[in-house]
Structure formats: C-alpha cells, structure tokens
Design a protein around this motif. Structure first.
Motif, mmCIF file in Angstrom:
data_model
loop_
_atom_site.group_PDB
_atom_site.id
_atom_site.type_symbol
_atom_site.label_atom_id
_atom_site.label_comp_id
_atom_site.label_asym_id
_atom_site.label_seq_id
_atom_site.Cartn_x
_atom_site.Cartn_y
_atom_site.Cartn_z
ATOM 1 N N TYR A 131 3.727 17.986 -14.501
ATOM 2 C CA TYR A 131 3.944 16.714 -13.541
ATOM 3 C C TYR A 131 2.516 16.169 -13.062
ATOM 4 O O TYR A 131 1.550 17.073 -12.569
ATOM 5 N N VAL A 132 2.344 14.828 -13.116
ATOM 6 C CA VAL A 132 1.208 14.121 -12.873
ATOM 7 C C VAL A 132 1.774 13.218 -11.769
ATOM 8 O O VAL A 132 2.271 11.957 -12.289
ATOM 9 N N GLY A 133 1.182 13.168 -10.544
ATOM 10 C CA GLY A 133 1.578 12.151 -9.546
ATOM 11 C C GLY A 133 0.554 11.021 -9.604
ATOM 12 O O GLY A 133 -0.651 11.304 -9.496
ATOM 13 N N ALA A 134 1.234 9.776 -9.597
ATOM 14 C CA ALA A 134 0.319 8.634 -9.573
ATOM 15 C C ALA A 134 0.332 7.796 -8.312
ATOM 16 O O ALA A 134 1.444 7.832 -7.677
ATOM 17 N N THR A 135 -0.612 7.217 -7.874
ATOM 18 C CA THR A 135 -0.474 6.287 -6.567
ATOM 19 C C THR A 135 -1.091 4.955 -6.716
ATOM 20 O O THR A 135 -1.596 4.272 -5.804
ATOM 21 N N PHE A 136 -0.729 4.459 -8.260
ATOM 22 C CA PHE A 136 -1.611 2.942 -8.148
ATOM 23 C C PHE A 136 -0.818 1.920 -7.650
ATOM 24 O O PHE A 136 -1.550 0.847 -7.330
ATOM 25 N N LEU A 137 0.461 2.111 -7.327
ATOM 26 C CA LEU A 137 1.339 1.063 -6.766
ATOM 27 C C LEU A 137 0.705 0.807 -5.459
ATOM 28 O O LEU A 137 0.869 -0.443 -4.804
ATOM 29 N N ASP A 138 -0.032 1.698 -4.618
ATOM 30 C CA ASP A 138 -0.437 1.330 -3.336
ATOM 31 C C ASP A 138 -1.735 0.309 -3.473
ATOM 32 O O ASP A 138 -1.698 -0.613 -2.576
ATOM 33 N N LYS A 139 -2.368 0.590 -4.531
ATOM 34 C CA LYS A 139 -3.411 -0.432 -4.633
ATOM 35 C C LYS A 139 -2.875 -1.695 -5.167
ATOM 36 O O LYS A 139 -3.342 -2.807 -4.608
ATOM 37 N N ASN A 140 -1.918 -1.609 -6.253
ATOM 38 C CA ASN A 140 -1.481 -2.893 -6.598
ATOM 39 C C ASN A 140 -0.744 -3.737 -5.618
ATOM 40 O O ASN A 140 -0.829 -5.016 -5.742
ATOM 41 N N LEU A 141 0.075 -3.229 -5.031
ATOM 42 C CA LEU A 141 1.093 -3.854 -4.041
ATOM 43 C C LEU A 141 0.669 -3.901 -2.657
ATOM 44 O O LEU A 141 1.249 -4.442 -1.704
ATOM 45 N N THR A 142 -0.602 -2.926 -2.306
ATOM 46 C CA THR A 142 -1.171 -2.814 -0.947
ATOM 47 C C THR A 142 -0.100 -1.771 -0.229
ATOM 48 O O THR A 142 1.263 -1.652 -0.335
ATOM 49 N N GLY A 143 -0.631 -0.829 0.595
ATOM 50 C CA GLY A 143 0.335 0.279 1.095
ATOM 51 C C GLY A 143 -0.257 1.594 1.044
ATOM 52 O O GLY A 143 -1.203 1.744 0.290
ATOM 53 N N GLU A 144 0.555 2.601 1.673
ATOM 54 C CA GLU A 144 0.119 3.896 1.360
ATOM 55 C C GLU A 144 1.351 4.518 1.033
ATOM 56 O O GLU A 144 1.416 6.086 1.021
ATOM 57 N N GLY A 145 2.451 4.103 0.689
ATOM 58 C CA GLY A 145 3.788 5.117 0.483
ATOM 59 C C GLY A 145 3.684 6.007 -0.815
ATOM 60 O O GLY A 145 4.182 6.908 -0.579
#
Length: 270
Positions: A131-145
């Motif tokens: 499993y590799v967890g990504a968090t790029f949507l926080d940057k693209n959409l703003t936020g921290e979820g």
C-alpha cells in the motif's frame, strides 16, 4: 477539541506546547488554540493553565511544522521510515502495489466496486498488497483531509493490518466518503466516527488518542513521498512487476470486477 478543526490550534501545539503534547492530548480543553492573524501575537491561558494561543503570521502552517516532528512508525511497517506497508500472506509470490489517496473519489468508486474482490484474492494468497498512501489532493484542492486520513490509517495499522484494511474500506464507503472538494477528513471526530464501524477500532482508546494527538502525522508525510518519488500520475493506480493493471481503456485502473480479474490474470502470468 480536534487539533485539526482549527489550523491555528495546531500551530500553537507545535510552536508553544511541543513538550506538553501528551498532557494536552489527555486534556482536550487545554489543547492547541491558535488564531493566525497578520503581525499579531497573543498568549491566552487555557484550561488548567496548560493551553496557549499564539497568533503569529510568520509561523509555519501545521503540516509544514509537522515535518520536524519526531517520526513515529506504526507497527506492521518496515523500511527506514516505516513507509513500507505490506499486507497479506508472506507466501504470496506476487505483489500488487496500490496507490490511493483517501480523498480520491475514483478510489472510493474502485473500492466499492472492486475492493471485495481484491480482499478475497488477497486472503486466497494470490498476491500481497504493497500500500502506498498519497496526499496530492490536499495540494490540488487545498486542505488537509488526505494527510489527516492517512495519519489515522497509520494509527489503524498500528493496531493490526486487518484493522487497517477494514478502516480503509470503511473510509471509501458511500456513507462516509465526502466529495473531493469537501475537506471532511480534516476532522478527527469524523475519522473516529468512521473507525467506530470497525470492531478492532471501536472505542479503542489508544487508537483515538493517536488520531487526536497526531502521532502518525509525520509518518503520513513520509509515506506520501513514496507516491511523489515513484512518479505516479493519479489514483487509484495498480502495479505488478512494474507494470500497470488497467481496465478496458488501457490507461486507468480497472473499475469493474471483470476488468480487474482480466488484468490480474495477465499480471500473474507475466
């Protein structure tokens, strides 16, 4: 109070109460109260004389500051930074690499449609999952979820691989998964509410403490670097032996059981 319900709350915890973090986690009323405003600093006494509120516009944001936190690796991980997450039977010869972002709506669709089949094949020993967890949507959409949910997944992984998988599945269900533009996963209380649907996590005080205290926040940041380093363009992405598993379009992850079965069969033979 959830430390992530207020960006300012977190800054106070990192900047002024680092050494008192454990005490604050036990005393919610005294935890991380910060209001960020330009060129103003205010110090307020909180419950029990423990909490402070610090307002200072040149201080780093919470997640920026979290990069300097002590790295706590969840149990059931390996590698230098605990970022290698392998699930399933050790006897399985093949490894399915799964890249997912907790906020990703396509990941939710994939998990709802194909997730049960993936779990069945995992239990049968057809493959292990990396499993590799990504968090790029926080940057693209703003936020921290994405980061916050990945940190909570780390807390679940620390309980057991089974709890991790069940919690990840629960996050992606229609009842709980928000639209990607809504940063619902930033709320610790919401993540704990989802966790209460998982037997191993329901009412689990140690798990809840880790979520509220951000025990695995630094780990989540380190974990997400793998996605960036591997150059993956989106989620969900499935890989086996360095080759992508795709659906009928030959580009994106298989989004139906039939497509997944076909892609997996070919990958297992390769």
């Amino acid at each position: 109070m959830s430390k992530r319900n207020s960006q300012s709350s977190k800054t106070a915890a990192r900047e002024r109460l680092r050494e008192e973090r454990e005490r604050q986690a036990k005393r919610d009323k005294a935890r991380r109260q910060v209001v960020v405003a330009a060129s103003v600093v205010a110090v307020l006494a909180a419950a029990g004389g423990i909490g402070y509120a610090v307002v200072q516009n040149n201080k780093p944001a919470y997640w920026e500051a979290a990069k300097d936190d002590k790295l706590v690796k969840p149990a059931n991980t390996s590698g230098k930074d605990g970022t290698t997450v392998i699930l399933g039977k050790s006897s399985a010869k093949k490894t399915l690499v799964m890249y997912e972002d907790p906020r990703c709506p396509v990941c939710a669709t994939f998990e709802q449609a194909v997730g049960p089949t993936v779990k069945k094949d995992l239990d049968a020993g057809k493959f292990k999952i990396k499993y590799v967890g990504a968090t790029f949507l926080d940057k693209n959409l703003t936020g921290e979820g994405s980061k916050n949910a990945l940190s909570a997944l780390g807390a679940a992984l620390n309980v057991s691989p089974e709890a991790f998988l069940e919690y990840k599945t629960a996050m992606y269900q229609k009842k709980w998964h928000p639209v990607e533009t809504t940063d619902t996963f930033k709320d610790d209380a919401y993540l704990i509410k989802i966790a209460d649907t998982v037997p191993a996590l329901k009412g689990n005080a140690a798990f809840q403490k880790a979520v509220k205290a951000g025990t695995y926040d630094r780990w989540a940041l380190e974990e997400s670097k793998i996605f960036d380093k591997d150059g993956v363009q989106g989620t969900p992405t499935l890989m086996m032996d360095g080759k992508p598993l795709t659906g009928a379009d030959g580009k994106n992850a298989p989004m139906s059981v039939a497509e997944f079965d076909k892609a997996l069969e070919a990958a297992l033979k390769g």
